[in-house]
Design a protein around this motif. Structure first.
Motif, mmCIF file in Angstrom:
data_model
loop_
_atom_site.group_PDB
_atom_site.id
_atom_site.type_symbol
_atom_site.label_atom_id
_atom_site.label_comp_id
_atom_site.label_asym_id
_atom_site.label_seq_id
_atom_site.Cartn_x
_atom_site.Cartn_y
_atom_site.Cartn_z
ATOM 1 N N ALA A 1 -9.400 4.759 -1.497
ATOM 2 C CA ALA A 1 -9.069 3.622 -2.364
ATOM 3 C C ALA A 1 -10.143 3.575 -3.448
ATOM 4 O O ALA A 1 -11.272 4.041 -3.235
ATOM 5 C CB ALA A 1 -9.046 2.325 -1.556
ATOM 6 N N GLN B 1 0.843 -1.207 0.000
ATOM 7 C CA GLN B 1 0.000 0.000 0.000
ATOM 8 C C GLN B 1 0.874 1.252 0.000
ATOM 9 O O GLN B 1 2.096 1.170 0.153
ATOM 10 C CB GLN B 1 -0.926 -0.013 1.225
ATOM 11 N N THR B 2 0.240 2.396 -0.180
ATOM 12 C CA THR B 2 0.983 3.657 -0.279
ATOM 13 C C THR B 2 0.327 4.747 0.570
ATOM 14 O O THR B 2 -0.891 4.730 0.782
ATOM 15 C CB THR B 2 1.005 4.168 -1.745
ATOM 16 N N VAL C 1 -5.000 2.699 -5.237
ATOM 17 C CA VAL C 1 -5.005 1.252 -4.987
ATOM 18 C C VAL C 1 -6.467 0.819 -4.818
ATOM 19 O O VAL C 1 -7.324 1.634 -4.470
ATOM 20 C CB VAL C 1 -4.182 0.870 -3.730
ATOM 21 N N LEU D 1 -1.226 -2.044 9.352
ATOM 22 C CA LEU D 1 -1.282 -0.615 9.017
ATOM 23 C C LEU D 1 -2.189 0.125 10.008
ATOM 24 O O LEU D 1 -1.853 1.229 10.460
ATOM 25 C CB LEU D 1 -1.787 -0.414 7.588
ATOM 26 N N SER E 1 -0.908 8.442 0.469
ATOM 27 C CA SER E 1 -1.397 9.199 -0.688
ATOM 28 C C SER E 1 -0.489 10.390 -0.988
ATOM 29 O O SER E 1 0.171 10.935 -0.100
ATOM 30 C CB SER E 1 -2.815 9.705 -0.437
ATOM 31 N N GLY F 1 -4.459 3.651 5.713
ATOM 32 C CA GLY F 1 -3.060 3.586 5.283
ATOM 33 C C GLY F 1 -2.131 3.971 6.414
ATOM 34 O O GLY F 1 -2.162 3.392 7.495
ATOM 35 N N SER F 2 -1.341 5.009 6.180
ATOM 36 C CA SER F 2 -0.375 5.481 7.188
ATOM 37 C C SER F 2 -1.028 6.317 8.290
ATOM 38 O O SER F 2 -0.415 6.576 9.319
ATOM 39 C CB SER F 2 0.661 6.361 6.503
ATOM 40 N N GLY G 1 -9.826 3.526 4.332
ATOM 41 C CA GLY G 1 -8.448 3.365 3.839
ATOM 42 C C GLY G 1 -7.483 4.248 4.607
ATOM 43 O O GLY G 1 -6.944 5.220 4.059
ATOM 44 N N HIS H 1 -5.895 -3.655 6.552
ATOM 45 C CA HIS H 1 -4.681 -4.354 6.993
ATOM 46 C C HIS H 1 -4.443 -4.043 8.469
ATOM 47 O O HIS H 1 -4.206 -2.875 8.832
ATOM 48 C CB HIS H 1 -3.469 -3.915 6.174
ATOM 49 N N GLU I 1 -9.226 0.663 8.249
ATOM 50 C CA GLU I 1 -8.160 0.099 7.417
ATOM 51 C C GLU I 1 -8.270 -1.430 7.416
ATOM 52 O O GLU I 1 -8.416 -2.036 8.462
ATOM 53 C CB GLU I 1 -6.798 0.543 7.972
#
Ligand code: SAM
Length: 209
Positions: A142, A49-50, A196, A102, A52, A78-79, A76, A99, A97
């Motif tokens: 996402a 994943q990234t 993503v 994450l 944004s 993410g970070s 989403g 994951h 999220e």
């Protein structure tokens, strides 16, 4: 970053610019990417994943037309970077999220930075976060095949939803939907983006781990 990548590309909202100036992006990226933290591109954060691109976060945040006190859902995490930006613009932010690792690290960074109005959950955000609905604004970070019905259901009358809609691979269309006080939805197309995939029950099909 602010002048060149955001103002230079049309971000005008002063509150968004201020929030972008105050959130330290370098804290949300892996150590190995820190020198690139203020370049205007996505960066890897693990699990494929990234984080944004800053311009994308600012553009989507501006499109949400947030007011102080707004209840915001983000799909989403993410970070946790965009959740922090939303936390400076709205009231309470609920971010989901898929994951677990994450979600855990985003929660830890957000707590360390003192964003106690941002709440992180591990799960399938394509179903929203019904326990905390309704929301004044929903940002989907996402790209999905369509706007999930569950997210529409969780939007307040007068609320705004911004989401990339299109194929799992390639570019999508960033759309903004507004829910009128009558309950009807209207849609605007904001431009072409590349995100993503949204993986979940109301996204592309794959199990949530
Ligand atoms: N805005 C985030 C940031 O600033 O770091 C980056 C978001 S990244 C582009 C998209 C995220 O959406 C990924 O972390 C991915 O795991 C997550 N995601 C994809 N499908 C999801 C779903 N159904 N529920 C929750 N998260 C999902």
């Amino acid at each position: 970053m602010l002048r060149r990548h955001l103002a230079g590309r049309g971000v005008r909202d002063e509150r968004v610019m201020d929030a972008m100036a105050k959130v330290p992006r370098e804290v949300f990226v892996p150590q190995s990417c820190r020198r690139l933290a203020y370049s205007d591109g996505p960066l890897p954060i693990g699990m494929g994943q990234t984080i944004s691109q800053p311009y994308m976060v600012a553009w989507m945040a501006e499109a949400l037309e947030l007011a102080p006190g707004d209840r915001v859902l983000e799909v989403g995490t993410g970070s946790g970077y965009s959740a922090a930006v939303l936390g400076r613009l709205g009231g309470a932010v609920y971010t989901v999220e898929r994951h677990a690792s994450l979600a855990r690290s985003a929660r830890a960074v957000l707590m360390r930075l003192g964003y106690d109005n941002v709440h992180v959950r591990h799960g399938d955000g394509s179903l929203g976060w019904p326990e905390h609905a309704p929301f004044d604004a929903i940002m989907v970070s996402a790209g999905g095949p369509r706007v999930p019905a569950a997210l529409r259901d969780q939007l307040n009358p007068g609320g705004r939803l911004v989401m990339p809609v299109g194929p799992a691979v390639g570019s999508q269309l960033l759309v903004r939907e507004r829910r009128a006080p009558t309950g009807d939805f209207s849609r605007e197309e904001l431009g072409s983006v590349r995100f993503v995939p949204l993986v979940g029950e109301e996204g592309f099909q794959q199990p949530v781990e």
